[in-house]
Design a protein around this motif. Structure first.
Motif, PDB file in Angstrom:
ATOM      1  N   ALA A 260      11.873   9.320  -4.743  1.00 15.59           N
ATOM      2  CA  ALA A 260      11.622   8.096  -5.678  1.00 15.59           C
ATOM      3  C   ALA A 260      10.567   8.214  -6.656  1.00 15.59           C
ATOM      4  O   ALA A 260      10.683   8.108  -7.995  1.00 15.59           O
ATOM      5  CB  ALA A 260      11.965   6.941  -4.957  1.00 15.59           C
ATOM      6  N   ILE A 261       9.411   8.434  -6.049  1.00 13.91           N
ATOM      7  CA  ILE A 261       8.145   8.455  -6.915  1.00 13.91           C
ATOM      8  C   ILE A 261       8.375   9.453  -7.939  1.00 13.91           C
ATOM      9  O   ILE A 261       7.962   9.266  -9.119  1.00 13.91           O
ATOM     10  CB  ILE A 261       6.997   8.405  -5.980  1.00 13.91           C
ATOM     11  CG1 ILE A 261       6.812   7.293  -5.084  1.00 13.91           C
ATOM     12  CG2 ILE A 261       5.795   8.848  -7.100  1.00 13.91           C
ATOM     13  CD1 ILE A 261       5.596   7.346  -4.024  1.00 13.91           C
TER      14      ILE A 261
ATOM     15  N   VAL B  75       2.401   8.423   1.860  1.00 15.35           N
ATOM     16  CA  VAL B  75       2.842   9.020   0.612  1.00 15.35           C
ATOM     17  C   VAL B  75       2.271   8.064  -0.588  1.00 15.35           C
ATOM     18  O   VAL B  75       1.613   8.581  -1.449  1.00 15.35           O
ATOM     19  CB  VAL B  75       4.273   8.643   0.541  1.00 15.35           C
ATOM     20  CG1 VAL B  75       4.863   9.062  -0.806  1.00 15.35           C
ATOM     21  CG2 VAL B  75       4.990   9.571   1.633  1.00 15.35           C
ATOM     22  N   HIS B  76       1.841   6.746  -0.436  1.00 18.40           N
ATOM     23  CA  HIS B  76       1.388   5.943  -1.539  1.00 18.40           C
ATOM     24  C   HIS B  76      -0.166   6.350  -1.626  1.00 18.40           C
ATOM     25  O   HIS B  76      -0.695   6.622  -2.653  1.00 18.40           O
ATOM     26  CB  HIS B  76       1.397   4.337  -1.132  1.00 18.40           C
ATOM     27  CG  HIS B  76       2.640   4.107  -1.203  1.00 18.40           C
ATOM     28  ND1 HIS B  76       3.343   4.044  -2.417  1.00 18.40           N
ATOM     29  CD2 HIS B  76       3.629   3.438  -0.404  1.00 18.40           C
ATOM     30  CE1 HIS B  76       4.701   3.527  -2.380  1.00 18.40           C
ATOM     31  NE2 HIS B  76       4.676   3.001  -0.874  1.00 18.40           N
ATOM     32  N   GLU B  77      -0.777   6.532  -0.513  1.00 18.86           N
ATOM     33  CA  GLU B  77      -2.110   7.091  -0.549  1.00 18.86           C
ATOM     34  C   GLU B  77      -2.389   8.477  -1.203  1.00 18.86           C
ATOM     35  O   GLU B  77      -3.152   8.618  -2.092  1.00 18.86           O
ATOM     36  CB  GLU B  77      -2.660   6.936   0.786  1.00 18.86           C
ATOM     37  CG  GLU B  77      -4.314   7.127   0.821  1.00 18.86           C
ATOM     38  CD  GLU B  77      -4.636   7.195   2.394  1.00 18.86           C
ATOM     39  OE1 GLU B  77      -3.965   6.939   3.315  1.00 18.86           O
ATOM     40  OE2 GLU B  77      -5.773   7.831   2.835  1.00 18.86           O
ATOM     41  N   ALA B  78      -1.182   9.485  -0.842  1.00 17.39           N
ATOM     42  CA  ALA B  78      -1.341  10.744  -1.543  1.00 17.39           C
ATOM     43  C   ALA B  78      -1.068  10.671  -2.815  1.00 17.39           C
ATOM     44  O   ALA B  78      -1.952  11.374  -3.615  1.00 17.39           O
ATOM     45  CB  ALA B  78      -0.186  11.546  -0.864  1.00 17.39           C
ATOM     46  N   PHE B  79      -0.220   9.773  -3.202  1.00 18.11           N
ATOM     47  CA  PHE B  79      -0.152   9.632  -4.884  1.00 18.11           C
ATOM     48  C   PHE B  79      -1.429   9.102  -5.578  1.00 18.11           C
ATOM     49  O   PHE B  79      -1.896   9.825  -6.476  1.00 18.11           O
ATOM     50  CB  PHE B  79       0.956   8.625  -5.097  1.00 18.11           C
ATOM     51  CG  PHE B  79       1.312   8.122  -6.478  1.00 18.11           C
ATOM     52  CD1 PHE B  79       2.068   9.310  -7.220  1.00 18.11           C
ATOM     53  CD2 PHE B  79       0.908   7.121  -7.184  1.00 18.11           C
ATOM     54  CE1 PHE B  79       2.510   9.033  -8.602  1.00 18.11           C
ATOM     55  CE2 PHE B  79       0.951   6.926  -8.514  1.00 18.11           C
ATOM     56  CZ  PHE B  79       2.065   7.871  -9.155  1.00 18.11           C
ATOM     57  N   THR B  80      -2.121   8.238  -4.717  1.00 18.37           N
ATOM     58  CA  THR B  80      -3.435   7.895  -5.532  1.00 18.37           C
ATOM     59  C   THR B  80      -4.523   9.061  -5.276  1.00 18.37           C
ATOM     60  O   THR B  80      -5.198   9.294  -6.337  1.00 18.37           O
ATOM     61  CB  THR B  80      -4.051   6.766  -4.707  1.00 18.37           C
ATOM     62  OG1 THR B  80      -2.843   5.571  -4.479  1.00 18.37           O
ATOM     63  CG2 THR B  80      -5.159   6.039  -5.354  1.00 18.37           C
ATOM     64  N   VAL B  81      -4.600   9.775  -4.482  1.00 16.78           N
ATOM     65  CA  VAL B  81      -5.536  10.660  -4.328  1.00 16.78           C
ATOM     66  C   VAL B  81      -4.963  11.944  -5.347  1.00 16.78           C
ATOM     67  O   VAL B  81      -6.112  12.344  -6.118  1.00 16.78           O
ATOM     68  CB  VAL B  81      -5.573  11.471  -2.756  1.00 16.78           C
ATOM     69  CG1 VAL B  81      -6.341  12.947  -2.714  1.00 16.78           C
ATOM     70  CG2 VAL B  81      -5.989  10.684  -1.883  1.00 16.78           C
ATOM     71  N   ILE B  82      -4.016  12.338  -5.302  1.00 12.16           N
ATOM     72  CA  ILE B  82      -3.503  13.272  -6.431  1.00 12.16           C
ATOM     73  C   ILE B  82      -3.926  12.826  -7.974  1.00 12.16           C
ATOM     74  O   ILE B  82      -4.463  13.734  -8.589  1.00 12.16           O
ATOM     75  CB  ILE B  82      -2.055  13.721  -6.308  1.00 12.16           C
ATOM     76  CG1 ILE B  82      -1.876  14.225  -5.153  1.00 12.16           C
ATOM     77  CG2 ILE B  82      -1.499  14.660  -7.564  1.00 12.16           C
ATOM     78  CD1 ILE B  82      -0.163  14.455  -4.602  1.00 12.16           C
ATOM     79  N   GLU B  83      -3.842  11.489  -8.189  1.00 12.60           N
ATOM     80  CA  GLU B  83      -3.766  11.135  -9.383  1.00 12.60           C
ATOM     81  C   GLU B  83      -5.308  11.083  -9.730  1.00 12.60           C
ATOM     82  O   GLU B  83      -5.766  11.324 -10.908  1.00 12.60           O
ATOM     83  CB  GLU B  83      -3.378   9.438  -9.731  1.00 12.60           C
ATOM     84  CG  GLU B  83      -2.071   9.391 -10.150  1.00 12.60           C
ATOM     85  CD  GLU B  83      -1.885   8.195 -10.884  1.00 12.60           C
ATOM     86  OE1 GLU B  83      -2.595   7.406 -10.640  1.00 12.60           O
ATOM     87  OE2 GLU B  83      -1.182   8.411 -12.145  1.00 12.60           O
TER      88      GLU B  83
END
Ligand code: ATP
Ligand code: MG
Length: 402
Positions: free
Chosen positions: A240-241, A276-284
């Motif tokens: 979804a993200i 997953v949310h944390e991963a999104f932040t780290v990747i960004e």
């Protein structure tokens, strides 16, 4: 005591989540595969290949589908004695012109000792050398030019190659070109004569939607992770993200991989939606840091000036506060400062990259408007980047804190 022990809780085989992993079947691209297959059919029939142009945003399977289908084409045409197919791949990422592409192609056909250099020949001479190499191979030669947009508007080769036979340069060899690009502007700006030849068959790869991304991840998850290592809803969330953001399978896979890594380095044993949310932040954050490192010199000077003010707690700042500091830093770094308006473009770039946050403010009763800037990222990250910059004389208050 051992320093390393093998993972037994999260990844069964993390290679499946990597960029270069080749799945043995393709999910969610039936239509594109069918069109692509039809475009390649003349080769199987021993006829002249059609030229194909593939385009679509990053991470939507253009390279993967091409590799998959061309592997099968090579395998299946081997059964026909009258089809002699050679497939040549060239990634054009570092090639900025038709000339450089032609040189690289010549060199892919030659032993290292016979390589030609990237300068010093007239363009037509390099094309002639290329035709010699192609003619020596014979049969059908498919040239796959991935990331072809890097040649920009210097697209002569895309006209020359497909027409080489018609123009009498090749007799024994039937050339075909497959161009791949994720830059829509490149496609629109191709010169009309190139469009006519190269884009004989155009295949558009649209962004993936959430259910498609979910299917792609589902295929890999059982072999990539141990049983029960991936919690409920995790795959759906990654899909979804990524669907909402880019529609890229690469992004969906990277999210899942990163979420798994966060579990591996933490105390948990199961990937959850939180990860997953944390991963999104780290990747960004990593991407923004990468963006900072890749800035131009004036972009870096603007960054240092903004950091100088931020470390003195003077942010948010207006351009009239930051510009004088930028001028000083530029002069001390032996760089001619840009005029204010041009400098403003660099600040706007920093905002666009997500490094700075830009807000519009109203000038009270006078009614004018102005912008205010402050960092949108952790100052520690900015400091790390600034500490690695070369040839820039940073203000003393910044230097002290690096
Ligand atoms: N339909 C699919 N099924 C399984 N995996 C896929 C699919 N599409 C993409 N992937 C995976 O997603 C990643 C990105 O795909 P690919 O490299 O083909 O993208 P691309 O369109 O070539 O992007 P770019 O324009 O950035 O080169 C790869 O790791 C690939 O294996
Ligand atoms: Mg690609």
């Amino acid at each position: 005591m051992t320093t390393f022990t093998r993972d037994t809780e999260v990844f069964r085989d993390e290679d499946l989540l990597r960029e270069d992993y080749q799945p043995d079947s393709i999910t969610a691209r039936e239509e594109e595969l069918e069109t692509y297959k039809t475009a390649l059919q003349p080769i199987v029939n021993g006829a002249q290949p059609r030229n194909v142009f593939l385009y679509g945003k990053t991470g939507v399977g253009k390279t993967l589908v091409s590799q998959y289908l061309l592997d099968r084409l090579e395998r299946d045409t081997a059964a026909y004695d009258d089809v002699d197919l050679s497939v040549v791949w060239l990634n054009c990422t570092n090639l900025a012109s038709s000339y450089q592409v032609a040189v690289s192609l010549v060199n892919t056909f030659r032993e290292p000792a016979a390589h030609i250099s990237t300068t010093g020949y007239p363009q037509q001479r390099v094309f002639d050398l290329l035709y010699e190499e192609l003619e020596a191979i014979g049969g059908t030669v498919l040239l796959v030019l991935d990331e072809i947009d890097h040649i920009g508007t210097d697209d002569e080769i895309l006209y020359e190659l497909p027409r080489a036979r018609a123009n009498g340069y090749l007799e024994e060899t039937k050339p075909g070109v497959i161009g791949i690009s994720n830059d829509f502007g490149f496609r629109d700006e191709l010169s009309p004569k190139v469009k006519d030849t190269l884009c004989e068959e155009e295949i558009h790869f649209p962004p993936y939607e959430a259910p498609e991304l979910e299917a792609i991840l589902d295929r890999r998850v059982d072999d990539a992770f141990y049983d029960d290592a991936v919690g409920d809803g995790v795959i759906a969330l990654c899909a979804a993200i990524a669907a909402q953001d880019t529609g890229s399978a690469r992004q969906a896979l990277t999210l899942l991989y990163k979420a798994g890594e966060l579990v591996r380095t933490g105390d948990a044993t199961t990937v959850t939606e939180e990860h997953v949310h944390e991963a999104f932040t780290v990747i960004e954050r990593d991407q923004i840091e990468h963006g900072m490192r890749e800035l131009t010199r004036h972009g870096h000077l603007a960054l240092v000036a903004a950091l100088g003010l931020a470390l003195q707690d003077e942010t948010p700042v207006r351009i009239r506060e930051i510009y004088p500091l930028y001028r000083t830093i530029a002069s001390e770094s032996k760089t001619d400062p840009l005029v204010r308006r041009r400098f403003h473009d660099h600040l706007a770039d920093l905002a666009m990259l997500g490094i700075l946050d830009r807000r519009t403010r109203n000038e009270g009763r006078a009614g004018g408007q102005y912008y205010e800037y402050e960092f949108n990222v952790d100052l520690g990250t900015v400091r790390d980047v600034v500490a690695d910059l070369e040839g820039i004389t940073v203000p003393r208050n910044v230097a002290r804190q690096l």
